[in-house]
Design a protein around this motif. Structure first.
Motif: not given
Length: 390
Positions: A143-153, A255-258, A292-304
């Motif tokens: 999950f650190a892989l997702a965090a560092t990538r999200s920091f960048e993007v 930056i998201g989980f399919p 994980t919470e941040l990306l899941n919120i987005q993946d579930l369509g709860l925000c942009k």
């Protein structure tokens, strides 16, 4: 896709306190949760026609014989369900399928895990030989892989993650069955030791012991039970399974989980939900790590995409906000006894919808969503529950 709507309901729920339960065995935990659920529904053990139990680890229990032995429910079908962190919610799915198919009209869905006795510093190893392709990094490394990538993007930083921890610990401080019941400050989160950069101690959920159970039946039978006026409808349940080795897929963007994205779409279609932000009243979202919470919120369509960090900071996803997320405290406060977590989330949804939450109560909640993400972002499960008047 017809789904479960109007065919399957929850008649009773039960769960243990989650935590370092050194004085209780697997058997103690499961018996406590299941018999609380039976009492809540007003049914006898002999009325249960089949059962499914989420168990991740072999040391917790093997086969359906484990719950059958612990509960002394001999002679009926019992199945152990293992599907990474979605094990408990997948046990619930199978129980719902049993009722929706017409084969049964009173079944048990439950989950348990006894992690703390193992003495490991993180999740215990699954054991057994694996191919070179299937060597896994520890969960914080994934999950650190997702965090560092999200920091960048997205331009997020450690304060963005810390806001999630502060929010969930504030929520969990009000819940009597949570492992951790203490609010924390952002400064504490930022100064905590690093586990795997950028994830610090408070960005990671803890291991825990616990069990949870639900009694599943038909609407017709529910009308003769204790909760005949406030039984809870199962509006949807969807599971999506993707790769076990995302780091070997060049197009995986981290930056998201399919799996979450697809499970969400399937569940919304089953429930007839067109606008989740407006139609869902609260969410129990998998927060094994703050990222994980941040990306899941987005993946579930709860925000942009990219907005989750800002909205958490503004209180949008806090208790009293537009769309409360993890008002129980989530995995951050309950810990994560793998097989039990999904069922525990569904217990929380059920009690919220009935207006009898053990912690913070969401006002006039009609529809709730629970979500699990397991493995290397491999399997996601989304369940949507509703009051019986929706």
């Amino acid at each position: 896709m017809k789904g479960f709507r109007d065919r399957v309901v929850i008649a009773g729920v039960g769960y243990t306190k989650f935590g370092e339960l050194w004085d209780k065995s697997q058997e103690d935990l499961l018996v406590e949760a299941v018999y609380e659920a039976l009492d809540d529904a007003g049914v006898e053990p002999k009325e249960i026609q089949a059962g499914w139990c989420g168990i991740q680890y072999e040391f917790t229990g093997l086969s359906g014989g484990t719950p059958a032995e612990f509960l002394k429910m001999y002679g009926i079908p019992f199945t152990r369900v293992e599907n990474f962190c979605a094990s408990g919610m997948d046990a619930f799915r199978n129980a719902c399928l049993g009722v929706a198919s017409g084969v049964y009209d009173m079944v048990l869905a439950c989950g348990m895990e006894k992690l703390m006795d193992q003495g490991s510093r993180g999740l215990p190893d699954m054991g057994g030989a694996r191919s070179v392709m299937m060597q896994y990094p520890p969960a914080p490394g994934m999950f650190a892989l997702a965090a560092t990538r999200s920091f960048e993007v997205y331009g997020w930083n450690k304060e963005t993650l810390a806001n999630v921890a502060v929010k969930n610990h504030e929520h969990g401080s009000h819940h009597p069955k949570a492992h951790f019941r203490k609010a924390i400050k952002k400064e504490e989160v930022l100064k905590a030791p690093i586990i795997c950069w950028p994830l610090g101690r408070f960005d990671c959920c803890a291991m825990s012991d616990g069990s949870a159970a639900l009694i599943i039946t038909t609407p017709e039978r529910a009308k003769s039970l204790k909760h005949k006026h406030d039984y809870v409808k199962v509006l949807a349940n969807a599971i999506s399974v993707h790769t076990m080795v995302p780091w070997f897929h060049p197009k995986y963007d981290f930056i998201g989980f399919p799996s979450t994205q697809q499970a969400g779409r399937l569940a919304y279609a089953q429930a007839g939900i067109k606008n989740p932000v407006e139609e869902i009243d609260f969410v129990e979202c998998h927060d094994c790590f703050t990222i994980t919470e941040l990306l899941n919120i987005q993946d579930l369509g709860l925000c942009k995409q990219g907005d989750a960090g800002k909205l958490v900071e503004e209180g949008y996803f806090s208790y009293g906000g537009k769309l409360p997320v993890n008002v129980s405290g989530g995995l951050k406060c309950f810990g994560h006894p793998i097989g039990a977590t999904g069922c525990r989330m569904l217990v929380e949804l059920t009690k919220q919808l009935q207006g009898r939450a053990d912690g913070l109560q969401v006002k006039d909640a009609k529809i709730g969503l629970a979500h699990n993400l397991g493995g290397a972002f491999t399997v996601a499960s989304v369940t949507i529950l509703g009051r019986n008047d929706v």
